[in-house]
Enzyme design. Sequence first.
Site, PDB file in Angstrom:
ATOM      1  N   ARG A  51      34.781  21.110  31.116  1.00  0.00           N
ATOM      2  CA  ARG A  51      34.216  22.073  30.557  1.00  0.00           C
ATOM      3  C   ARG A  51      32.455  22.140  30.691  1.00  0.00           C
ATOM      4  O   ARG A  51      31.896  22.762  30.318  1.00  0.00           O
ATOM      5  CB  ARG A  51      34.313  22.032  28.581  1.00  0.00           C
ATOM      6  CG  ARG A  51      33.408  22.688  27.917  1.00  0.00           C
ATOM      7  CD  ARG A  51      33.489  23.071  26.600  1.00  0.00           C
ATOM      8  NE  ARG A  51      34.355  22.249  25.767  1.00  0.00           N
ATOM      9  CZ  ARG A  51      33.677  21.335  24.825  1.00  0.00           C
ATOM     10  NH1 ARG A  51      32.458  22.145  25.043  1.00  0.00           N
ATOM     11  NH2 ARG A  51      33.995  20.588  24.516  1.00  0.00           N
ATOM     12  N   TYR A 104      30.456  50.168  32.967  1.00  0.00           N
ATOM     13  CA  TYR A 104      31.382  50.142  32.776  1.00  0.00           C
ATOM     14  C   TYR A 104      31.607  50.491  31.000  1.00  0.00           C
ATOM     15  O   TYR A 104      31.401  49.741  30.599  1.00  0.00           O
ATOM     16  CB  TYR A 104      31.688  48.518  33.640  1.00  0.00           C
ATOM     17  CG  TYR A 104      33.235  47.723  32.956  1.00  0.00           C
ATOM     18  CD1 TYR A 104      34.171  48.349  33.244  1.00  0.00           C
ATOM     19  CD2 TYR A 104      32.633  46.666  32.087  1.00  0.00           C
ATOM     20  CE1 TYR A 104      35.519  48.030  32.989  1.00  0.00           C
ATOM     21  CE2 TYR A 104      33.963  45.838  32.486  1.00  0.00           C
ATOM     22  CZ  TYR A 104      34.995  46.898  32.068  1.00  0.00           C
ATOM     23  OH  TYR A 104      36.509  45.487  32.217  1.00  0.00           O
ATOM     24  N   ASP A 177      23.660  44.691  36.287  1.00  0.00           N
ATOM     25  CA  ASP A 177      24.470  43.954  36.294  1.00  0.00           C
ATOM     26  C   ASP A 177      25.001  45.041  37.770  1.00  0.00           C
ATOM     27  O   ASP A 177      25.131  45.822  38.696  1.00  0.00           O
ATOM     28  CB  ASP A 177      25.822  44.550  35.523  1.00  0.00           C
ATOM     29  CG  ASP A 177      27.146  44.964  36.069  1.00  0.00           C
ATOM     30  OD1 ASP A 177      27.132  44.113  37.711  1.00  0.00           O
ATOM     31  OD2 ASP A 177      28.085  45.002  35.557  1.00  0.00           O
ATOM     32  N   LYS A 202      35.716  40.972  41.472  1.00  0.00           N
ATOM     33  CA  LYS A 202      35.825  41.895  42.481  1.00  0.00           C
ATOM     34  C   LYS A 202      35.230  41.547  43.710  1.00  0.00           C
ATOM     35  O   LYS A 202      35.405  41.009  44.353  1.00  0.00           O
ATOM     36  CB  LYS A 202      34.533  42.558  41.985  1.00  0.00           C
ATOM     37  CG  LYS A 202      33.927  43.941  39.857  1.00  0.00           C
ATOM     38  CD  LYS A 202      36.436  44.016  39.794  1.00  0.00           C
ATOM     39  CE  LYS A 202      36.147  44.224  38.633  1.00  0.00           C
ATOM     40  NZ  LYS A 202      36.074  43.763  37.384  1.00  0.00           N
TER      41      LYS A 202
END
Length: 384
Positions: A51, A104, A177, A202
């Site tokens: 982690r 978005y 973004d 994406k």
Amino acid sequence: MSDNLGFSTRAITAGQGFDPTTGAVVPPVYLTSTFVQDGIGGFRGGYEYARGGNPTRDSLQDLLASLEGGSKAFSFASGLAAEDTLLRALLAPGDHVVMGNDVYGGTHRLVSRVFIPWGVSLSTVELSDIDQVRATIRPGVTKVLWIETPSNPLMKITDIAELAALGHDFGITVVVDNTFASPYLQQPLSLGADVVVHSTTKYLGGHSDVVGGAVIVKDDELAAKVGFLQFGVGAVSGPFDAWLTVRGIKTLAVRMDRHSSNAQAIAEALVGHPAINRVYYPGLADHPGHEIAARQMKSFGGMLSVSLAGGAVAARKFAESTELFQLAESLGGVESLIGYPSEMTHASVRGTVLEVPDDVVRLSVGIEDLADLEADVLGALARL
């Protein structure tokens, strides 16, 4: 790896040194949750628990920082996990966020449904109107200006440099973004932005086989805050997801060139079609943001939207009638996808100022042969 090397060279080499033990050209996937210590606190290479750090995730983070021109990058399990962590680092109850009125739907939902109940306030505004943005800013209270350009799904273009300068006049952190453009087509940090976020699902991953997100910063103090939350909250990307994303990025430049050229041709083919009211694509000369996009982007990307002359009925039928363009959420993969935003990607903003018109269909144009894609789209329109 020198940042003076070209983009495609860095996409293949940054953070990707060969394995020193075996000489393997492709670094291995470190599928481990923990690391043996050389005595208590004696971490090998700084690794203790996955982690907190993993060599495969670090290779992706080094690569992303190089491509976006940032000082540090952080990889997360999803784009929204990345956004959530960044906003936690920047905001406290009582703070105010300004974002575009065409972001978005998931980003708007995150702020409106998670951060507003926590005590944060939100304003949405037309980012192409700098006077509106200035009037919306609350001096001393507005802490984040959130830009998405090109926007999802109406392909609005925001002048990053202009808004970054305005935000900094008020001491605001400016976030971009960059998912639709990718770092190959647009470099927000070089234009004055403070932070870049991505859904790496994406274009960066590029093959519809991995989910992920990223935050890239240029300020060391903010990097420390995001890094602490990445470790402390723990929404990190897994090593195989990171490895898949790295593999995708190696071909980002050649894919984006093909995405862009295909989308440009399809947008031009749809202009004036009797079934189409409007084509939303910044590569068209009559797009209101065309000149800005031409200035701040290498080319205009693989995303476009259209509004159907026959309204919602025609839009739904069109979205369900293509063959090569598959009906699915998401975008940015090598395969072409088609979607109906008002009931798919943006269903969460119905009834708000961000509601997407029900006559709009969004296309993620892939890298298939252009003639086949054009025939698919035009054939579906002919069947309306």
